[in-house]
Scaffold this active site. Structure first.
Site, PDB file in Angstrom:
ATOM      1  N   GLY A 240       0.660  -1.474  -0.055  1.00 22.30           N
ATOM      2  CA  GLY A 240       0.381  -0.364   0.191  1.00 22.30           C
ATOM      3  C   GLY A 240       0.891   0.884   0.049  1.00 22.30           C
ATOM      4  N   GLU A 276       3.736  -6.748   1.348  1.00 14.55           N
ATOM      5  CA  GLU A 276       2.739  -7.177  -0.116  1.00 14.55           C
ATOM      6  C   GLU A 276       3.611  -5.981  -0.629  1.00 14.55           C
ATOM      7  OE1 GLU A 276      -1.029  -8.475   1.392  1.00 14.55           O
ATOM      8  OE2 GLU A 276      -0.148 -10.530   1.959  1.00 14.55           O
ATOM      9  N   CYS A 344     -14.338   5.544 -26.769  1.00 15.83           N
ATOM     10  CA  CYS A 344     -16.034   7.057 -27.455  1.00 15.83           C
ATOM     11  C   CYS A 344     -16.908   7.003 -26.121  1.00 15.83           C
ATOM     12  CB  CYS A 344     -16.696   6.854 -28.687  1.00 15.83           C
ATOM     13  SG  CYS A 344     -16.082   6.357 -29.971  1.00 15.83           S
TER      14      CYS A 344
END
Ligand SMILES: *Cc1c(COP(=O)(O)O)cnc(C)c1O
Length: 424
Positions: A240, A276, A344
């Site tokens: 994180g 992690e 688009c």
């Protein structure tokens, strides 16, 4: 810090001019710098100096390209995977099974069986029913699964809502106040061996306080679990840590500051710490290289239409993410422009009212800090083939994912018999 610099007026990836890659491979294309990946692993490890034998499990979802994973495998990293597919990709790239952690709220019985056969190092369980299913799968295979529960600490990570994972209303983890009961359940399940506690509160964290609050809860839980007779040998602190995207904003906490906080909070835990990291390892190590198709007059600022789109780099439309956009061969002056792709959807906008290097049709631009959650989120919307990827190492470069011909997309669809004139 990264290894994308101007040399003789041309933006380079290490020693390779990005203009050369654009000519040879075409655009859009992702370009990764090996030296930057290596540097970030080194910096992260240095930041954890004093932590005994940290288990660094790269979050594969940030960048699952095999060349990236193989680079990390050489550096001795493990992996945090969230699907059977990621597990197989990690193994194919040479990442050791015992250094793999399996996260995610929806692991299926098949994925559990795969991970058990591979012999991964830890399952991070996110609910009691998941614990029961894993125990049954392990028992049927005659093995025992090493597990931790991911705890939901109910802290606000202060990041974008779509990448915040540690509030009680988020789908992740077991509520902190149910944790003891969940461990009691797991202790009595024959296919499980409880070994740890895990937490992960979100991504692109720019303040250490929420992480510290979450880790403190992990520490309290470890003490309670031990008091109840559980043997806890790992504590997984998740990932994180944020990276700098917008140079005009304050820098996020450095890995060194993070490491200091970790050492402080975890002192005396007497566990193996698991980390992690995803974004902090690969974010700055990649750019998306694109060419300006045309410049169109807008009501105020011009629209710079590039050949990359939201299918190649989803973060701006998904998370309102900000990417620094540079000219590969700056002309000198700057201007204010809206940078858009050809898809688009009005959401196919990379930047609005952005002061940037002035560019003209045919010029190359680089979307910086696109190495994490870039190519991995690419899709084929508007029938645009998946974005190719190139890896650079000093003067060397190689295509590590080819540009798919459109024929591959077309051939992937099948006609039902009643529409298939050849079969009739
Ligand atoms: C996504 C994720 C990570 C990695 O997050 P980064 O912000 O890229 O460091 C780590 N652990 C888990 C469980 C994740 O879901």
């Amino acid at each position: 810090m990264d290894h994308f610099d101007l040399r003789d007026g041309v933006l380079h990836a290490e020693d390779v001019p990005l203009s050369l890659i654009a000519e040879e491979v075409g655009t859009p294309v992702y370009v990764y710098s090996t030296a930057t990946i290596e540097r970030h692993v080194h910096v992260f490890r240095e930041a954890l100096a004093g932590v005994a034998d940290p288990w660094i499990a790269f979050a594969v979802k940030a960048n699952p390209n095999r060349a990236v994973l193989a680079t990390l495998a050489r550096l001795g990293l493990g992996a945090d995977v969230v699907s059977g597919g990621e597990l197989l990709r990690a193994r194919a790239a040479g990442l050791a099974a015992e250094k793999i952690v399996f996260s995610g709220v929806g692991k299926t019985a098949d994925e559990m069986a795969l991970a058990l056969r591979e012999g991964i190092g830890q399952f991070n369980l996110e609910s009691e029913p998941e614990a029961e299913m894993l125990s049954a799968v392990a028992t049927s295979l005659g093995v025992t699964a090493p597990v931790a529960f991911r705890i939901n600490p109910n802290v606000d990570a202060g990041t974008h809502a779509k990448i915040s994972t540690g509030k009680s209303e988020d789908k992740f983890g077991v509520a902190y106040d149910r944790a003891l009961a969940a461990y009691e359940l797991a202790r009595n399940l024959p296919g499980l061996r409880v070994q740890g506690v895990a937490v992960h509160i979100g991504s692109q964290l720019t303040d250490l306080a929420p992480s510290r609050a979450a880790f403190e809860k992990v520490g309290l839980l470890i003490a309670e679990l031990r008091a109840n007779g559980h043997e806890i040998t790992t504590a997984d602190l998740g990932g994180g840590l944020g990276v700098p995207y917008d140079p005009s904003l304050p820098l996020p906490p450095s890995p060194a500051a993070y490491g200091e906080m970790v050492r402080d909070v975890t002192a005396g835990w007497n566990v193996r710490l698991v980390f992690e990291p995803g974004r902090v390892i690969v974010g700055n190590a990649g750019i998306l290289l694109s060419r300006v198709v045309r410049v169109k007059q807008g009501s105020a600022d011009p629209f710079v239409i590039v050949d990359a789109a939201m299918n190649d780099l989803l973060r701006p439309s998904l998370y309102d993410a900000w990417h620094h956009i540079r000219a590969v061969v700056p002309r000198g002056p700057s201007f204010t422009a809206n940078i858009v792709g050809p898809i688009c959807e009005s959401g196919d906008t990379f930047a609005k009212k952005r002061p940037m290097d002035q560019v003209e049709p045919g010029d190359l631009v680089a979307f910086m800090t696109a190495g994490a959650y870039g190519a991995t989120m690419a899709n084929t919307y508007n029938s645009r083939p998946l974005t190719p990827e190139v890896m650079v190492s000093e003067t060397n470069w190689a295509i590590v994912r080819n540009r798919q011909p459109i024929e591959m997309l077309i051939a992937a669809d099948d006609l039902p018999p009643w529409l298939d004139e050849e079969a009739a």
